[in-house]
Scaffold this active site. Sequence first.
Site, PDB file in Angstrom:
ATOM      1  N   HIS A   7      -4.525  -2.167  -8.741  1.00 52.69           N
ATOM      2  CA  HIS A   7      -4.019  -1.389  -7.521  1.00 52.69           C
ATOM      3  C   HIS A   7      -3.310  -0.204  -7.793  1.00 52.69           C
ATOM      4  O   HIS A   7      -2.747   0.137  -8.886  1.00 52.69           O
ATOM      5  CB  HIS A   7      -3.227  -2.481  -6.549  1.00 52.69           C
ATOM      6  CG  HIS A   7      -2.047  -2.899  -7.291  1.00 52.69           C
ATOM      7  ND1 HIS A   7      -1.870  -3.913  -8.082  1.00 52.69           N
ATOM      8  CD2 HIS A   7      -0.562  -2.369  -7.499  1.00 52.69           C
ATOM      9  CE1 HIS A   7      -0.766  -4.169  -8.447  1.00 52.69           C
ATOM     10  NE2 HIS A   7       0.183  -3.238  -8.128  1.00 52.69           N
ATOM     11  N   ARG A  11       5.135   3.785  -1.841  1.00 52.12           N
ATOM     12  CA  ARG A  11       6.326   3.400  -1.169  1.00 52.12           C
ATOM     13  C   ARG A  11       6.300   4.021   0.475  1.00 52.12           C
ATOM     14  O   ARG A  11       5.869   5.201   0.644  1.00 52.12           O
ATOM     15  CB  ARG A  11       7.700   3.857  -1.792  1.00 52.12           C
ATOM     16  CG  ARG A  11       7.930   3.293  -2.955  1.00 52.12           C
ATOM     17  CD  ARG A  11       9.342   3.219  -3.723  1.00 52.12           C
ATOM     18  NE  ARG A  11       9.282   2.661  -4.885  1.00 52.12           N
ATOM     19  CZ  ARG A  11       8.907   3.099  -5.962  1.00 52.12           C
ATOM     20  NH1 ARG A  11       8.689   4.360  -6.009  1.00 52.12           N
ATOM     21  NH2 ARG A  11       9.103   2.238  -7.205  1.00 52.12           N
ATOM     22  N   GLU A  57      -1.348  -1.011  -2.494  1.00 57.21           N
ATOM     23  CA  GLU A  57      -0.139  -1.642  -2.394  1.00 57.21           C
ATOM     24  C   GLU A  57       0.760  -0.725  -1.675  1.00 57.21           C
ATOM     25  O   GLU A  57       1.252   0.111  -2.151  1.00 57.21           O
ATOM     26  CB  GLU A  57       0.376  -2.171  -3.554  1.00 57.21           C
ATOM     27  CG  GLU A  57       1.703  -2.787  -3.375  1.00 57.21           C
ATOM     28  CD  GLU A  57       2.508  -3.293  -4.697  1.00 57.21           C
ATOM     29  OE1 GLU A  57       3.444  -3.808  -4.865  1.00 57.21           O
ATOM     30  OE2 GLU A  57       1.881  -3.094  -6.077  1.00 57.21           O
ATOM     31  N   ASN A  61      10.914  -1.061   1.548  1.00 52.25           N
ATOM     32  CA  ASN A  61      12.146  -1.318   1.172  1.00 52.25           C
ATOM     33  C   ASN A  61      13.004  -1.635   2.287  1.00 52.25           C
ATOM     34  O   ASN A  61      13.039  -0.785   3.179  1.00 52.25           O
ATOM     35  CB  ASN A  61      12.903  -0.277   0.033  1.00 52.25           C
ATOM     36  CG  ASN A  61      12.336  -0.498  -1.338  1.00 52.25           C
ATOM     37  OD1 ASN A  61      12.286  -1.717  -1.912  1.00 52.25           O
ATOM     38  ND2 ASN A  61      11.715   0.579  -1.491  1.00 52.25           N
ATOM     39  N   GLU A 122      -7.681  12.187  -1.011  1.00 49.49           N
ATOM     40  CA  GLU A 122      -8.748  12.773  -1.118  1.00 49.49           C
ATOM     41  C   GLU A 122     -10.023  11.781  -0.551  1.00 49.49           C
ATOM     42  O   GLU A 122     -10.218  10.572  -0.672  1.00 49.49           O
ATOM     43  CB  GLU A 122      -9.214  13.030  -2.341  1.00 49.49           C
ATOM     44  CG  GLU A 122     -10.355  14.020  -2.650  1.00 49.49           C
ATOM     45  CD  GLU A 122     -10.732  14.437  -4.266  1.00 49.49           C
ATOM     46  OE1 GLU A 122     -11.449  15.293  -4.497  1.00 49.49           O
ATOM     47  OE2 GLU A 122     -10.067  13.690  -5.214  1.00 49.49           O
TER      48      GLU A 122
END
Length: 255
Positions: A7, A11, A57, A61, A122
């Site tokens: 993966h 964030r 992923e 936070n 892309e």
Amino acid sequence: MDALLDHTMMRVADLDESIDWYGTHFDYEEKGRMEADTFTNVFMGPEDAHEDAALLELTYNHDGRSYELGDAWGHIAVRVPEGELEAAYDELMDEGVEDYRDPESCGGRYAFVKDPDGHEIEIVQRDHGAKWSIDHTMMRVTDADEQIGFWTRKFEYDERPEGRWEADSFANYFVEPTDAPEEAMSVELTYNYDDRSYEMGDAWGHVAVRADDLDDAWDTLMTRGAADYRDPESCDHQYAFTKDSDGHEIEIVTQ
């Protein structure tokens, strides 16, 4: 070690918005989730993704922080079938995605959009892999020979000859495990000839490679001189992290 790319982590500032964006525009579905006290990780990919396809992923936070993109990480690339680049881009525009770099501006070979946090994506044409599945992750490097050697030595990757692209001011090199299936993700190393340096930022996190046995894989990496960044013990023997010479983080996970 297996060493297939598992993966790419980025964030995000608003998890629900990002999940909705990737679900709406790329038909991604949630493949897994990890909830902790201070963060949430959500893994996403196309419904019909190949078993060896890499996932995205999304890390959120819980402290409301913001992120800097930097320029050491470039983009992820997602696939559309050959001959469908313009139609796919027009579809995204009709859905309200921002017009960033259309196919015409890229010579009809690829295009770019951005997600809500500014991560570049892309769009590439491939005759393999599920539509919108991840084709590669691009990172910028300061020494192409050193980085090709890093992936070759540490992870036993091969340079993909047909993927090399030498231009007047830069070069792109694609590396991947020996005998990786077409549907797997590769790493694109971009080297600019002007000797520039890069800012890592914190909006991009890492790429992850798979290992059959975490401790054995870590011992192999240490023997081969990889950076001892976060060893398995420090990560409760669930995963580990090393870094390349430019500071890109590489997670080792077991499938």
